[in-house]
Design a protein around this motif. Structure first.
Motif, mmCIF file in Angstrom:
data_model
loop_
_atom_site.group_PDB
_atom_site.id
_atom_site.type_symbol
_atom_site.label_atom_id
_atom_site.label_comp_id
_atom_site.label_asym_id
_atom_site.label_seq_id
_atom_site.Cartn_x
_atom_site.Cartn_y
_atom_site.Cartn_z
ATOM 1 N N GLN A 198 -26.973 31.901 0.227
ATOM 2 C CA GLN A 198 -28.031 30.818 -0.415
ATOM 3 C C GLN A 198 -29.677 31.214 -0.390
ATOM 4 O OE1 GLN A 198 -27.476 26.927 0.312
ATOM 5 N NE2 GLN A 198 -28.691 26.278 -1.036
ATOM 6 N N GLU A 213 -38.962 14.185 9.373
ATOM 7 C CA GLU A 213 -38.950 12.528 8.252
ATOM 8 C C GLU A 213 -38.880 11.321 9.666
ATOM 9 O OE1 GLU A 213 -36.302 11.616 5.656
ATOM 10 O OE2 GLU A 213 -36.041 14.150 5.642
ATOM 11 N N ASP A 260 -37.691 17.691 -2.621
ATOM 12 C CA ASP A 260 -36.624 16.945 -2.846
ATOM 13 C C ASP A 260 -35.544 17.293 -2.183
ATOM 14 O OD1 ASP A 260 -37.216 16.194 -5.397
ATOM 15 O OD2 ASP A 260 -36.152 17.393 -6.633
ATOM 16 N N SER A 261 -34.271 16.760 -1.683
ATOM 17 C CA SER A 261 -33.560 16.740 -0.296
ATOM 18 C C SER A 261 -33.031 18.609 -0.525
ATOM 19 C CB SER A 261 -32.271 16.154 -0.414
ATOM 20 O OG SER A 261 -31.320 16.375 -0.022
ATOM 21 N N GLY A 262 -32.471 19.538 0.573
ATOM 22 C CA GLY A 262 -32.169 20.610 -0.055
ATOM 23 C C GLY A 262 -32.963 21.968 -0.103
ATOM 24 N N SER A 263 -34.736 20.919 -0.418
ATOM 25 C CA SER A 263 -35.284 22.559 -0.851
ATOM 26 C C SER A 263 -35.972 22.867 0.458
ATOM 27 C CB SER A 263 -36.523 21.551 -1.374
ATOM 28 O OG SER A 263 -37.035 20.757 -0.349
ATOM 29 N N GLY A 264 -35.376 23.182 1.221
ATOM 30 C CA GLY A 264 -35.958 23.885 2.522
ATOM 31 C C GLY A 264 -36.811 23.530 3.207
ATOM 32 N N LYS A 265 -36.858 21.978 3.439
ATOM 33 C CA LYS A 265 -38.119 21.488 4.547
ATOM 34 C C LYS A 265 -38.382 21.813 5.825
ATOM 35 C CE LYS A 265 -37.603 17.232 2.358
ATOM 36 N NZ LYS A 265 -36.717 17.870 1.487
ATOM 37 N N THR A 266 -36.583 20.891 6.268
ATOM 38 C CA THR A 266 -36.313 21.628 7.402
ATOM 39 C C THR A 266 -36.158 22.759 8.044
ATOM 40 O OG1 THR A 266 -35.448 19.635 7.259
ATOM 41 C CG2 THR A 266 -34.705 20.346 9.078
ATOM 42 N N THR A 267 -35.684 23.852 6.958
ATOM 43 C CA THR A 267 -35.581 25.228 7.463
ATOM 44 C C THR A 267 -37.049 25.477 7.939
ATOM 45 O OG1 THR A 267 -33.541 26.222 5.893
ATOM 46 C CG2 THR A 267 -35.127 27.726 6.613
ATOM 47 N N ARG A 276 -29.279 32.127 4.109
ATOM 48 C CA ARG A 276 -27.970 31.876 4.284
ATOM 49 C C ARG A 276 -26.523 32.301 3.880
ATOM 50 N NH1 ARG A 276 -27.815 27.730 8.985
ATOM 51 N NH2 ARG A 276 -29.932 26.567 8.747
ATOM 52 N N ILE A 330 -33.112 30.142 0.885
ATOM 53 C CA ILE A 330 -34.093 28.947 1.149
ATOM 54 C C ILE A 330 -34.912 29.281 1.046
ATOM 55 C CG2 ILE A 330 -33.375 27.231 2.859
ATOM 56 C CD1 ILE A 330 -30.820 27.881 2.239
ATOM 57 N N HIS A 338 -40.242 12.065 2.815
ATOM 58 C CA HIS A 338 -39.990 11.705 0.782
ATOM 59 C C HIS A 338 -40.457 10.805 0.353
ATOM 60 C CE1 HIS A 338 -36.829 14.320 1.086
ATOM 61 N NE2 HIS A 338 -36.235 13.837 2.007
HETATM 62 N N1 LIG Z 1 -26.988 24.692 9.350
HETATM 63 C C1 LIG Z 1 -26.782 25.800 7.960
HETATM 64 N N2 LIG Z 1 -25.227 25.878 7.024
HETATM 65 C C2 LIG Z 1 -25.477 26.330 6.025
HETATM 66 N N3 LIG Z 1 -26.431 25.655 5.516
HETATM 67 C C3 LIG Z 1 -27.546 25.386 5.875
HETATM 68 C C4 LIG Z 1 -28.139 24.777 7.098
HETATM 69 N N4 LIG Z 1 -28.549 24.307 7.469
HETATM 70 C C5 LIG Z 1 -29.281 23.576 6.158
HETATM 71 N N5 LIG Z 1 -28.211 24.487 5.305
HETATM 72 C C6 LIG Z 1 -28.957 24.758 3.319
HETATM 73 O O1 LIG Z 1 -30.043 25.192 3.541
HETATM 74 C C7 LIG Z 1 -30.751 23.950 2.482
HETATM 75 C C8 LIG Z 1 -31.986 23.987 2.784
HETATM 76 O O2 LIG Z 1 -31.437 22.728 3.619
HETATM 77 P P1 LIG Z 1 -33.064 22.017 4.247
HETATM 78 O O3 LIG Z 1 -32.485 21.061 6.069
HETATM 79 O O4 LIG Z 1 -33.916 23.271 4.526
HETATM 80 O O5 LIG Z 1 -33.215 21.240 3.377
HETATM 81 P P2 LIG Z 1 -34.261 19.647 2.849
HETATM 82 O O6 LIG Z 1 -35.221 19.691 2.280
HETATM 83 O O7 LIG Z 1 -35.605 19.679 4.360
HETATM 84 O O8 LIG Z 1 -32.944 18.550 2.650
HETATM 85 P P3 LIG Z 1 -33.748 17.279 3.465
HETATM 86 O O9 LIG Z 1 -34.376 16.545 2.324
HETATM 87 O O10 LIG Z 1 -32.082 16.587 2.815
HETATM 88 O O11 LIG Z 1 -33.705 17.371 4.729
HETATM 89 C C9 LIG Z 1 -29.472 23.182 1.953
HETATM 90 O O12 LIG Z 1 -28.806 23.976 0.480
HETATM 91 C C10 LIG Z 1 -28.656 23.154 2.656
HETATM 92 O O13 LIG Z 1 -27.164 22.790 2.345
#
Ligand SMILES: Nc1ncnc2c1ncn2[C@@H]1O[C@H](COP(=O)(O)OP(=O)(O)OP(=O)(O)O)[C@@H](O)[C@H]1O
Length: 217
Positions: free
Chosen positions: A18, A164, A39-46, A11, A20, A197
């Motif tokens: 960054q 989740e 962990d939060s922000g590790s990229g799971k949702t992406t 992104r 991801i 989690h």
């Molecule tokens: N729409 C967006 N614009 C910019 N950055 C984003 C966007 N969506 C996610 N990110 C960034 O991408 C990285 C991964 O996000 P993601 O949501 O995949 O993490 P996650 O592992 O699912 O976190 P969580 O457990 O907190 O839901 C994070 O640093 C987040 O800030």
């Protein structure tokens, strides 16, 4: 079967780029169930969004049952997304509709000319028979998530992606929901990828992967 090879996704925020998802590789056999920790922000949702065809990878290969997502045009992607079941932490139900209407809504939207098959069995398996006329706000969190599961399964998806799904539930209800979800997907031979989690909940899955900084540790 899901196959991911050398997947990368970044992104850009202003001049900051960054990474991801970082050279990720993954192979999931047909009807296998994968729990995704990290962990939060590790990229799971992406990663779930890439698998759902909602965002495109920048490089690498994502193949679902032999079909390459990167080579699909918009129309093919739309058809692909209709065969993906999504389950969310906050249920995403429509407050103005009752349980039955919520379960049927997406099916009617995506397949307006197709008869609904397996509705009665599904609501029975999920213990929702007596709740069909209830409005969403009259249900507990666990019941609302079971409606979300019914909605996702009704379309006979090839994959269920759950982000989740127990994030708003207590421990007992979390176990009930995940046990039911994994059982139903196994019975129907559907691939399930679930972000959580909770390490405890991963015991219901065939495989567990941990994401850190966009790749598996
Ligand atoms: N729409 C967006 N614009 C910019 N950055 C984003 C966007 N969506 C996610 N990110 C960034 O991408 C990285 C991964 O996000 P993601 O949501 O995949 O993490 P996650 O592992 O699912 O976190 P969580 O457990 O907190 O839901 C994070 O640093 C987040 O800030």
């Amino acid at each position: 079967m899901i196959e991911i090879k050398d997947l990368c996704f970044s992104r850009t925020d202003g001049s900051n780029k960054q990474r991801i998802i970082n050279n990720l590789n993954l192979s999931i056999d047909n009807s296998q169930q994968l729990a995704l920790l990290g962990d939060s922000g590790s990229g799971k949702t992406t990663l779930l969004h890439i698998l759902a065809g909602l965002i495109k990878a920048h490089s690498g290969v994502v193949s679902v049952n032999g079909h390459l997502l990167s080579s699909m045009n918009e129309h093919e992607l739309t058809l692909y997304r209709r065969k993906i079941g999504l389950i969310f932490q906050h249920y995403q139900l429509l407050e103005c509709l009752n349980v039955k209407q919520n379960i049927l809504f997406q099916h009617k939207l995506n397949f307006p000319h197709q008869d609904v098959e397996g509705f009665d069995t599904l609501v029975n398996e999920l213990g929702l028979d007596s709740k069909l006329d209830s409005l969403v706000h009259q249900l507990s969190g666990g019941e609302q998530q079971r409606v979300g599961i019914a909605r996702a399964l009704l379309n006979k998806p090839q994959i269920i992606l759950a982000d989740e799904p127990t994030g708003n539930l207590d421990q007992t209800r979390s176990h009930q929901v995940v046990k039911l979800l994994t059982q139903l997907c196994r019975r129907r031979k559907i691939n399930l990828v679930m972000v959580t989690h909770s390490e405890e909940l991963t015991s219901y899955f065939d495989e567990v992967k941990v994401l850190r900084d966009g790749c598996f540790v």
